[in-house]
Design a protein around this motif. Structure first.
Motif, short mmCIF file in Angstrom:
data_model
loop_
_atom_site.label_atom_id
_atom_site.label_comp_id
_atom_site.label_asym_id
_atom_site.label_seq_id
_atom_site.Cartn_x
_atom_site.Cartn_y
_atom_site.Cartn_z
N PRO A 18 -58.72 -4.84 13.15
CA PRO A 18 -59.50 -6.07 13.11
C PRO A 18 -58.94 -7.03 12.08
CG PRO A 18 -60.69 -4.29 12.06
CD PRO A 18 -59.46 -3.70 12.67
N VAL A 19 -59.09 -8.32 12.33
CA VAL A 19 -58.64 -9.32 11.39
C VAL A 19 -59.57 -9.30 10.18
CG1 VAL A 19 -58.33 -11.79 11.02
CG2 VAL A 19 -57.71 -10.77 13.21
N CYS A 20 -58.99 -9.21 9.02
CA CYS A 20 -59.76 -9.23 7.78
C CYS A 20 -59.26 -10.37 6.92
CB CYS A 20 -59.61 -7.92 7.02
SG CYS A 20 -60.33 -6.51 7.87
N LEU A 21 -60.19 -11.15 6.39
CA LEU A 21 -59.85 -12.29 5.56
C LEU A 21 -60.30 -12.06 4.13
CD1 LEU A 21 -61.18 -15.04 7.99
CD2 LEU A 21 -58.81 -14.33 7.70
N THR A 22 -59.50 -12.52 3.19
CA THR A 22 -59.91 -12.46 1.80
C THR A 22 -60.97 -13.54 1.57
OG1 THR A 22 -58.27 -14.05 1.04
CG2 THR A 22 -57.60 -11.72 1.07
N THR A 23 -61.65 -13.48 0.44
CA THR A 23 -62.64 -14.50 0.12
C THR A 23 -61.98 -15.88 0.05
OG1 THR A 23 -63.94 -12.86 -1.09
CG2 THR A 23 -64.44 -15.18 -1.54
N SER A 24 -60.78 -15.97 -0.48
CA SER A 24 -60.06 -17.25 -0.55
C SER A 24 -59.76 -17.80 0.84
CB SER A 24 -58.74 -17.09 -1.31
OG SER A 24 -58.99 -16.76 -2.65
N GLU A 25 -59.39 -16.93 1.77
CA GLU A 25 -59.13 -17.36 3.14
C GLU A 25 -60.40 -17.82 3.83
OE1 GLU A 25 -55.27 -14.56 4.16
OE2 GLU A 25 -57.27 -13.69 4.29
N ALA A 77 -66.06 -23.54 -1.57
CA ALA A 77 -65.74 -22.40 -2.44
C ALA A 77 -66.99 -21.55 -2.63
CB ALA A 77 -65.21 -22.89 -3.78
N LEU A 78 -67.01 -20.40 -1.99
CA LEU A 78 -68.11 -19.45 -2.12
C LEU A 78 -67.60 -18.23 -2.88
CD1 LEU A 78 -69.39 -19.48 1.57
CD2 LEU A 78 -70.21 -20.88 -0.33
N THR A 79 -68.45 -17.66 -3.70
CA THR A 79 -68.07 -16.43 -4.37
C THR A 79 -68.45 -15.24 -3.50
OG1 THR A 79 -70.18 -16.16 -5.52
CG2 THR A 79 -68.46 -17.46 -6.66
N SER A 80 -67.78 -14.14 -3.72
CA SER A 80 -68.12 -12.91 -3.00
C SER A 80 -69.55 -12.51 -3.29
CB SER A 80 -67.17 -11.78 -3.39
OG SER A 80 -65.84 -12.11 -3.06
N LYS A 81 -69.98 -12.67 -4.53
CA LYS A 81 -71.35 -12.32 -4.92
C LYS A 81 -72.36 -13.16 -4.13
CE LYS A 81 -74.32 -12.07 -9.05
NZ LYS A 81 -75.16 -11.08 -8.48
N PHE A 82 -72.11 -14.46 -3.96
CA PHE A 82 -73.00 -15.32 -3.20
C PHE A 82 -73.05 -14.89 -1.73
CE2 PHE A 82 -73.75 -19.04 -0.50
CZ PHE A 82 -74.94 -19.53 -1.04
N ILE A 131 -72.48 -11.92 -0.48
CA ILE A 131 -73.16 -10.62 -0.35
C ILE A 131 -74.64 -10.74 -0.69
CG2 ILE A 131 -73.30 -8.26 -1.27
CD1 ILE A 131 -70.21 -8.49 -1.72
N ASP A 132 -74.95 -11.28 -1.86
CA ASP A 132 -76.34 -11.27 -2.36
C ASP A 132 -77.23 -12.31 -1.70
OD1 ASP A 132 -75.54 -9.26 -4.06
OD2 ASP A 132 -75.45 -10.54 -5.84
N THR A 133 -76.72 -13.50 -1.48
CA THR A 133 -77.56 -14.58 -0.95
C THR A 133 -77.51 -14.67 0.56
OG1 THR A 133 -77.19 -15.81 -2.99
CG2 THR A 133 -78.05 -17.06 -1.12
N LEU A 134 -76.29 -14.62 1.12
CA LEU A 134 -76.16 -14.73 2.58
C LEU A 134 -76.34 -13.40 3.29
CD1 LEU A 134 -73.13 -17.19 2.85
CD2 LEU A 134 -75.58 -17.71 2.71
N LYS A 135 -76.32 -12.31 2.54
CA LYS A 135 -76.53 -10.96 3.08
C LYS A 135 -75.47 -10.57 4.12
CE LYS A 135 -80.42 -10.58 0.80
NZ LYS A 135 -80.25 -10.42 -0.61
N VAL A 136 -74.21 -10.89 3.81
CA VAL A 136 -73.09 -10.50 4.66
C VAL A 136 -72.30 -9.45 3.89
CG1 VAL A 136 -70.97 -11.25 5.82
CG2 VAL A 136 -72.95 -12.78 5.73
N GLU A 137 -72.09 -8.32 4.51
CA GLU A 137 -71.35 -7.24 3.88
C GLU A 137 -69.86 -7.34 4.21
OE1 GLU A 137 -72.47 -4.90 1.71
OE2 GLU A 137 -74.37 -6.00 1.78
N PRO A 138 -68.99 -7.09 3.24
CA PRO A 138 -67.55 -7.09 3.53
C PRO A 138 -67.19 -5.88 4.38
CG PRO A 138 -67.96 -6.35 1.29
CD PRO A 138 -69.29 -6.78 1.85
N VAL A 139 -66.09 -6.01 5.13
CA VAL A 139 -65.64 -4.87 5.93
C VAL A 139 -64.90 -3.86 5.06
CG1 VAL A 139 -65.56 -6.07 8.14
CG2 VAL A 139 -63.55 -6.08 6.68
N HIS A 140 -64.37 -4.34 3.94
CA HIS A 140 -63.68 -3.46 3.00
C HIS A 140 -63.70 -4.13 1.63
CE1 HIS A 140 -60.87 -0.46 1.53
NE2 HIS A 140 -60.16 -1.44 1.00
N TYR A 141 -63.77 -3.33 0.58
CA TYR A 141 -63.70 -3.89 -0.76
C TYR A 141 -63.12 -2.89 -1.73
CZ TYR A 141 -68.05 -1.30 -1.47
OH TYR A 141 -69.00 -0.31 -1.53
N THR A 142 -62.55 -3.43 -2.79
CA THR A 142 -62.06 -2.63 -3.90
C THR A 142 -62.71 -3.19 -5.16
OG1 THR A 142 -60.17 -4.05 -4.39
CG2 THR A 142 -59.82 -2.33 -2.74
#
Length: 66
Positions: A4-11, A19-24, A26-37
């Motif tokens: 599957p196509v995976c995009l970084t937060t910058s992409e 410009a959205l932060t990963s925290k925003f 996840i926490d506000t929009l309630k979208v989970e990443p497909v992968h994270y480190t």
């Protein structure tokens, strides 16, 4: 099998045009990443983020600030 196509937060930010932060996302929009480190997140669907951001912005219109 195609990966599957995976995009970084910058992409994601580049595609959305904001410009959205990963925290925003996840926490506000309630979208989970497909992968994270510990240092990065990968997102699968920019459209899901767009739709949830649009709903968030529409819901915010007219709310009184405390």
């Amino acid at each position: 099998m195609n990966k599957p196509v995976c995009l970084t937060t910058s992409e994601v930010n580049k595609e959305i045009g904001l410009a959205l932060t990963s925290k925003f996302i996840i926490d506000t929009l309630k979208v989970e990443p497909v992968h994270y480190t510990s240092t990065s997140y990968l997102w699968g669907d920019t459209d899901e983020i767009r739709v949830k951001l649009a709903k968030y912005l529409i819901d915010a219109v007219g709310k009184k600030r405390a």
